[in-house]
Motif scaffolding. Sequence first.
Motif, mmCIF file in Angstrom:
data_model
loop_
_atom_site.group_PDB
_atom_site.id
_atom_site.type_symbol
_atom_site.label_atom_id
_atom_site.label_comp_id
_atom_site.label_asym_id
_atom_site.label_seq_id
_atom_site.Cartn_x
_atom_site.Cartn_y
_atom_site.Cartn_z
ATOM 1 N N LEU A 292 0.840 -1.195 0.000
ATOM 2 C CA LEU A 292 0.000 0.000 0.000
ATOM 3 C C LEU A 292 0.877 1.247 0.000
ATOM 4 N N THR A 293 0.483 2.257 -0.800
ATOM 5 C CA THR A 293 1.303 3.464 -0.909
ATOM 6 C C THR A 293 1.132 4.418 0.263
ATOM 7 N N ASP A 294 -0.054 4.482 0.829
ATOM 8 C CA ASP A 294 -0.336 5.483 1.859
ATOM 9 C C ASP A 294 -0.546 4.846 3.230
ATOM 10 N N SER A 295 0.219 3.796 3.510
ATOM 11 C CA SER A 295 0.054 3.080 4.769
ATOM 12 C C SER A 295 1.411 2.582 5.269
ATOM 13 N N ALA A 296 1.512 2.459 6.582
ATOM 14 C CA ALA A 296 2.723 1.896 7.175
ATOM 15 C C ALA A 296 2.695 0.375 7.106
ATOM 16 N N PHE A 297 1.615 -0.178 6.602
ATOM 17 C CA PHE A 297 1.429 -1.625 6.575
ATOM 18 C C PHE A 297 1.445 -2.171 5.159
ATOM 19 N N VAL B 56 -0.447 0.721 28.575
ATOM 20 C CA VAL B 56 0.287 -0.537 28.506
ATOM 21 C C VAL B 56 0.301 -1.168 27.112
ATOM 22 N N VAL B 57 -0.597 -0.736 26.227
ATOM 23 C CA VAL B 57 -0.603 -1.236 24.857
ATOM 24 C C VAL B 57 -0.855 -0.065 23.918
ATOM 25 N N GLU B 58 0.025 0.064 22.929
ATOM 26 C CA GLU B 58 -0.128 1.111 21.920
ATOM 27 C C GLU B 58 -0.919 0.535 20.741
ATOM 28 N N SER B 59 -1.995 1.196 20.369
ATOM 29 C CA SER B 59 -2.848 0.719 19.278
ATOM 30 C C SER B 59 -2.137 0.843 17.937
ATOM 31 N N VAL B 60 -2.241 -0.215 17.133
ATOM 32 C CA VAL B 60 -1.623 -0.237 15.814
ATOM 33 C C VAL B 60 -2.694 -0.286 14.717
ATOM 34 N N HIS B 61 -3.756 -1.072 14.956
ATOM 35 C CA HIS B 61 -4.813 -1.298 13.968
ATOM 36 C C HIS B 61 -6.089 -1.631 14.729
ATOM 37 N N THR C 86 3.706 -5.207 9.928
ATOM 38 C CA THR C 86 4.070 -3.942 10.531
ATOM 39 C C THR C 86 5.498 -4.109 11.033
ATOM 40 N N ASP C 87 6.345 -3.187 10.709
ATOM 41 C CA ASP C 87 7.774 -3.295 11.039
ATOM 42 C C ASP C 87 8.334 -4.630 10.556
ATOM 43 N N ALA D 294 7.162 -7.023 26.491
ATOM 44 C CA ALA D 294 7.149 -5.659 25.960
ATOM 45 C C ALA D 294 7.705 -5.690 24.542
ATOM 46 N N GLY D 295 7.013 -5.029 23.629
ATOM 47 C CA GLY D 295 7.421 -4.998 22.232
ATOM 48 C C GLY D 295 6.662 -5.985 21.363
ATOM 49 N N ASP D 296 5.991 -6.968 21.962
ATOM 50 C CA ASP D 296 5.215 -7.944 21.192
ATOM 51 C C ASP D 296 3.947 -7.313 20.636
ATOM 52 N N LEU D 297 3.519 -7.804 19.494
ATOM 53 C CA LEU D 297 2.198 -7.460 18.987
ATOM 54 C C LEU D 297 1.189 -8.325 19.731
ATOM 55 N N VAL D 298 0.016 -7.747 20.040
ATOM 56 C CA VAL D 298 -1.029 -8.463 20.766
ATOM 57 C C VAL D 298 -2.392 -8.192 20.127
#
Length: 159
Positions: A39-44, A143-148, A58-59, A109-113
Amino acid sequence: MQVKSRHHLRSDAIDEIRAALADGLGVEIDGDAFELVELTDSAFDLVLVDGEPLVFYTDEEPFVTVRGANETNPDSGVVTVDAGAISFVSNGADVMRPGIVEADPDVEAGDLVAIAEETHGKVLAIGRALVDGPEMVGEEGKVVESVHHVGDDLYEFEP
């Protein structure tokens, strides 16, 4: 979301996705066709499994989308929130300790959930853990940063 390119994945790339999801979530992704959508306009980047957007990168790390999580019902890597947190999480808010009722103790910490609601177990969002699982339940702090999340551009993507 604009599609930059689409191509079918090789069997070794499919094996990597399957192994990562089995290790991290205890899920199996079954399908005959795995197609990477850049995708051109997405980090994913998105992976269509038999035409369904079930996996994203992601990453450079593969993980299930919200749709993929609800289809596969992860056994691990899940953080469960109470009813009071549902509207916030569904709108993309980061997850705060007071809203968490349970967290997989193996999360680091750092894991996707996958972030699920407690009543029906439906996944509302995917996030990145900021602390280890045993430290998630408590009185205050993010404690969790939203990604999607449900309703975002990735969720609404139509192949």
